[in-house]
Design a protein around this motif. Structure first.
Motif, short mmCIF file in Angstrom:
data_model
loop_
_atom_site.label_atom_id
_atom_site.label_comp_id
_atom_site.label_asym_id
_atom_site.label_seq_id
_atom_site.Cartn_x
_atom_site.Cartn_y
_atom_site.Cartn_z
N PHE A 1 23.32 61.20 4.14
CA PHE A 1 23.91 62.53 3.98
C PHE A 1 23.74 63.06 2.57
N GLN A 2 23.93 62.13 1.60
CA GLN A 2 23.90 62.55 0.19
C GLN A 2 22.53 63.11 -0.19
N ILE B 1 22.09 70.38 5.86
CA ILE B 1 22.33 69.73 7.16
C ILE B 1 22.38 70.81 8.24
N ASP C 1 23.60 71.55 11.90
CA ASP C 1 24.53 71.03 12.89
C ASP C 1 24.09 71.49 14.29
N ALA D 1 30.68 63.87 6.46
CA ALA D 1 29.74 64.97 6.17
C ALA D 1 30.48 66.12 5.49
N ALA E 1 30.79 65.37 1.84
CA ALA E 1 29.55 65.39 1.05
C ALA E 1 29.32 66.83 0.57
N ASN F 1 26.78 68.84 0.76
CA ASN F 1 25.62 69.57 1.30
C ASN F 1 26.04 70.89 1.94
#
Ligand SMILES: NC(=O)C1=CN([C@@H]2O[C@H](COP(=O)(O)OP(=O)(O)OC[C@H]3O[C@@H](n4cnc5c(N)ncnc54)[C@H](O)[C@@H]3O)[C@@H](O)[C@H]2O)[C@@H](O)CC1
Ligand SMILES: [K+]
Length: 216
Positions: free
Chosen positions: A112-113, A118, A120, A142, A145, A147
């Motif tokens: 994830f990092q 991302i 979905d 998530a 994180a 993002n």
């Protein structure tokens, strides 16, 4: 005034489009993927490392089609399935076959990092029950994180009908929703988790004189 749809109204429109008007489902999936590709390509997102999280229904199929389009565009994209692929809908299996023919292989586990964006594509309008515990844990990670997340159609965990959070939800920066804005994106958790809502035409055809119950 913006027209809103409930999930049962949307179901009628989808049936009309695919059965009465004979539009193949694959056309809608391709257009859904292209609509998201256009939004994320408009310059507001860092596309250097895109992670697509795909579920086992048609929302996942949209995600797999998008992953393939990004891969063909030369973007570094990872495709990770959430759930057992053996239980995926035919639309997902079909999209995965095309993606693999185009040279995109799926990842078993993603970082994830590392992802700069991302996507979905876990659950959309089909979510009708509480998210399983294991998945809730992953979604909370998530959310912590740093993002950006773009949700396809509806943020995972949000009831498209009521806006209720079904266990946990994935916080989106933007939600690209198809045809009409879903009622659930305008209230409760849906309003909070969907970020900027962008409505895109994907070729859904609405019967003449169709009666919508809600607008905003
Ligand atoms: N109907 C269509 O043909 C189209 C649908 N589209 C996309 O497909 C989405 C809807 O697809 P689906 O109806 O396949 O549903 P989803 O992909 O949203 O969900 C997949 C399936 O998960 C199951 N499910 C529901 N709640 C669950 C839970 N809590 N835990 C585990 N499993 C659960 C349901 O059986 C559901 O069908 C839309 O949001 C949109 O993104 C678009 O591709 C356009 C065409
Ligand atoms: K989603």
């Amino acid at each position: 005034m913006t027209q809103l749809v409930t999930t049962s109204e949307l179901q009628l429109i989808e049936e009309y489009t695919m059965q009465t008007m004979a539009v193949p489902q694959e056309v809608l999936i391709e257009r859904a993927a292209m609509a998201v590709q256009e939004v994320i390509g408009a310059g507001n997102f860092d596309l250097s490392n895109v992670l697509v999280l795909a579920g086992l229904g048609n929302n996942g199929a949209d995600g797999v089609a998008l992953a393939r389009l990004l891969h063909l565009q030369g973007i570094d994209v990872s495709l990770q399935f959430v759930g057992n692929l053996n239980r995926a809908k035919d639309s997902v299996q079909h999209q995965l076959k095309i993606a693999e023919h185009c040279g995109l292989t799926r990842s078993e586990k993603s970082d994830f990092q590392k992802a700069t964006l991302i996507i979905d594509a876990i659950f959309g309008t089909g979510l009708n029950n509480t998210i399983p515990d294991g998945l809730q844990k992953m979604m909370r990670a998530a959310n912590h994180a740093d993002n950006s997340v773009v949700a396809i159609d509806v943020p995972t965990g949000i009831s498209a009908n009521t806006g209720e959070v079904l266990g946990s939800a994935l916080k989106a920066k933007s939600t690209v929703t198809f045809g009409y804005e879903k009622v659930g994106l305008t209230k409760g958790g849906g309003k909070k988790f969907s970020g900027e809502v962008i409505v895109k035409d994907i070729g859904l055809l609405t019967p003449e004189n169709f009666i919508f119950s809600q607008a905003k």
